[in-house]
Design a protein around this motif. Structure first.
Motif, short mmCIF file in Angstrom:
data_model
loop_
_atom_site.label_atom_id
_atom_site.label_comp_id
_atom_site.label_asym_id
_atom_site.label_seq_id
_atom_site.Cartn_x
_atom_site.Cartn_y
_atom_site.Cartn_z
N ARG A 1 32.63 125.16 -121.35
CA ARG A 1 33.68 125.50 -120.38
C ARG A 1 34.62 126.51 -121.00
N ASN A 2 35.33 127.17 -120.15
CA ASN A 2 36.36 128.10 -120.56
C ASN A 2 37.51 127.28 -121.15
N PRO A 3 38.00 127.62 -122.37
CA PRO A 3 39.06 126.79 -122.98
C PRO A 3 40.31 126.66 -122.11
N GLU A 4 40.53 127.61 -121.21
CA GLU A 4 41.71 127.54 -120.33
C GLU A 4 41.52 126.51 -119.21
N GLU A 5 40.27 126.23 -118.91
CA GLU A 5 40.00 125.32 -117.79
C GLU A 5 40.36 123.89 -118.14
N LYS A 6 40.84 123.19 -117.13
CA LYS A 6 41.16 121.77 -117.32
C LYS A 6 39.85 120.99 -117.41
N ARG A 7 39.79 120.08 -118.34
CA ARG A 7 38.60 119.24 -118.41
C ARG A 7 38.55 118.29 -117.22
N ILE A 8 37.37 118.07 -116.71
CA ILE A 8 37.20 117.11 -115.61
C ILE A 8 36.49 115.88 -116.17
N PRO A 9 37.08 114.70 -116.02
CA PRO A 9 36.38 113.52 -116.53
C PRO A 9 35.10 113.24 -115.75
N ILE A 10 34.09 112.72 -116.45
CA ILE A 10 32.87 112.34 -115.72
C ILE A 10 32.93 110.89 -115.26
N TRP A 11 33.74 110.08 -115.93
CA TRP A 11 33.98 108.71 -115.46
C TRP A 11 35.44 108.38 -115.65
N ARG A 12 35.96 107.48 -114.83
CA ARG A 12 37.35 107.02 -114.95
C ARG A 12 37.34 105.49 -114.91
N ILE A 13 38.01 104.90 -115.88
CA ILE A 13 38.06 103.43 -115.98
C ILE A 13 39.51 102.99 -115.76
N LEU A 14 39.72 102.12 -114.79
CA LEU A 14 41.07 101.61 -114.54
C LEU A 14 41.28 100.36 -115.39
N GLN A 15 42.31 100.40 -116.23
CA GLN A 15 42.61 99.26 -117.09
C GLN A 15 43.85 98.55 -116.53
N GLU A 16 43.62 97.34 -116.03
CA GLU A 16 44.73 96.54 -115.51
C GLU A 16 45.42 95.83 -116.67
N PRO A 17 46.71 95.51 -116.48
CA PRO A 17 47.37 94.71 -117.52
C PRO A 17 46.63 93.39 -117.72
N ARG A 18 46.54 92.96 -118.96
CA ARG A 18 45.88 91.71 -119.39
C ARG A 18 44.35 91.79 -119.44
N SER A 19 43.81 93.00 -119.14
CA SER A 19 42.35 93.13 -119.17
C SER A 19 41.87 93.44 -120.58
N LEU A 20 40.56 93.24 -120.78
CA LEU A 20 39.88 93.67 -122.01
C LEU A 20 38.85 94.71 -121.62
N LEU A 21 38.89 95.86 -122.29
CA LEU A 21 37.86 96.88 -122.12
C LEU A 21 37.14 97.04 -123.45
N VAL A 22 35.83 96.96 -123.42
CA VAL A 22 35.04 97.16 -124.64
C VAL A 22 34.22 98.42 -124.45
N THR A 23 34.36 99.38 -125.37
CA THR A 23 33.52 100.58 -125.32
C THR A 23 32.70 100.62 -126.60
N THR A 24 31.42 100.87 -126.47
CA THR A 24 30.55 100.82 -127.64
C THR A 24 29.32 101.70 -127.40
N GLY A 25 28.40 101.70 -128.34
CA GLY A 25 27.13 102.41 -128.18
C GLY A 25 27.32 103.89 -127.90
N GLU A 26 26.50 104.40 -127.02
CA GLU A 26 26.52 105.83 -126.66
C GLU A 26 27.90 106.28 -126.17
#
Ligand SMILES: O=C(O)CCC(=O)C(=O)O
Ligand SMILES: [Fe+2]
Length: 277
Positions: free
Chosen positions: A183-208
């Motif tokens: 991408r052009n460095p000036e361009e804003k990055r677009i996320p490919i996924w978005r994860i909503l983290q609620e208060p008191r939740s646990l999110l585990v990210t691992t692997g790939e």
């Protein structure tokens, strides 16, 4: 082993729920190729797997109680002021201490208020069963005021490739980005996924997801496009309070994250020399 049979928002090229081999194919958006996933590091946990993401992310709402959240917030607000590191868009506490420049942890126990009962609760889900020390030994606590965030980054090789995040305070969206996006460095990055983290939740990210992608939090006052489907929230079906987000937006309050990690290289000597044991 994986939850291929669940309702997916994106097509699956090669679902094989009967596979018993040690690698299998994860759900992924079209055009992303196929990645091989090690078997899930966590058993009895499949219902918490976020189906759209590459292997592997798990989301558990209400992992801690309201009383536990309050206790943790009290402890954090009582941390001595000099212990905070002030960064441009957040502040940070590091337990038990910062890593050395060569990414070594000087052995020292985590404070009890950060470990009990949360680490045993994670272990009861077999969460750390494949990490070298069988439990986390390092916790980074990030505090974001409304409008603050963290630039897209990866957490790197100092750690076993897994982060378990307990969220406190306000909901927040974690964005996942492609690592080698052209991408052009000036361009804003677009996320490919978005994860909503609620208060008191646990999110585990691992692997790939840990090794092959970047993650970040946008510095906004309001998180928008909170909905299922493409461009929406990958863990929508797993949210504890879906009703609370049907308006599609969430105004940020103060949000604190406790990120539990296992540092690969630990020095006992360093701790003794510095009198920390
Ligand atoms: O606050 C979060 O959930 C993300 C923090 C993070 O990415 C980090 O500390 O490396
Ligand atoms: Fe990170």
């Amino acid at each position: 082993m994986f939850s291929f049979h669940r309702d997916l928002h994106v097509p699956v090229d090669n679902p094989d729920p009967s596979s018993t081999s040690s690698t299998t194919t994860a759900p992924h958006p079209p055009g992303f190729g196929t990645w091989e996933c090690p078997l899930s590091p966590v058993s009895d946990f499949n219902d918490s797997e976020i189906p759209e993401l590459p292997c592997t992310a798990y989301y558990i709402p209400n992992f801690i109680t309201v009383a536990e959240e309050q206790q943790l917030l009290n402890r954090i607000s009582n941390a001595p002021k000099p212990h905070w590191t002030h960064l441009s868009h957040r502040r940070l506490l590091t337990y038990p201490s910062a890593l050395t420049p060569s990414n070594i942890l000087l052995n020292s126990p985590l404070p009890l208020w950060l470990t009990a009962p949360y680490i045993p609760r994670m272990q009861s889900l077999n969460l750390w069963s494949r990490s070298p020390h069988g439990q986390p030994n390092h916790v980074l606590i990030n505090e974001y005021r409304p409008g603050e965030g963290i630039m897209p980054h990866e957490d790197g090789p100092a750690y076993h490739p897994m982060v378990a995040t307990i969220s406190l305070g306000s909901p927040i969206v974690l964005d996942i980005y492609e690592k080698n996006e052209m991408r052009n460095p000036e361009e804003k990055r677009i996320p490919i996924w978005r994860i909503l983290q609620e208060p008191r939740s646990l999110l585990v990210t691992t692997g790939e997801l840990y090794t092959g992608f970047l993650h970040g939090v946008e510095g906004v006052d309001v998180d928008e496009q909170l909905r299922p489907g493409q461009g929406g929230i990958a863990n929508w079906e797993l949210l504890g309070d879906q009703e609370g987000f049907v308006a599609g937006r969430s105004t940020r309050g103060m949000r604190t994250s406790l990120t539990y990690r296992d540092v690969l290289r630990v020095s006992n000597l360093g701790g003794k020399v510095l009198g920390r044991r």
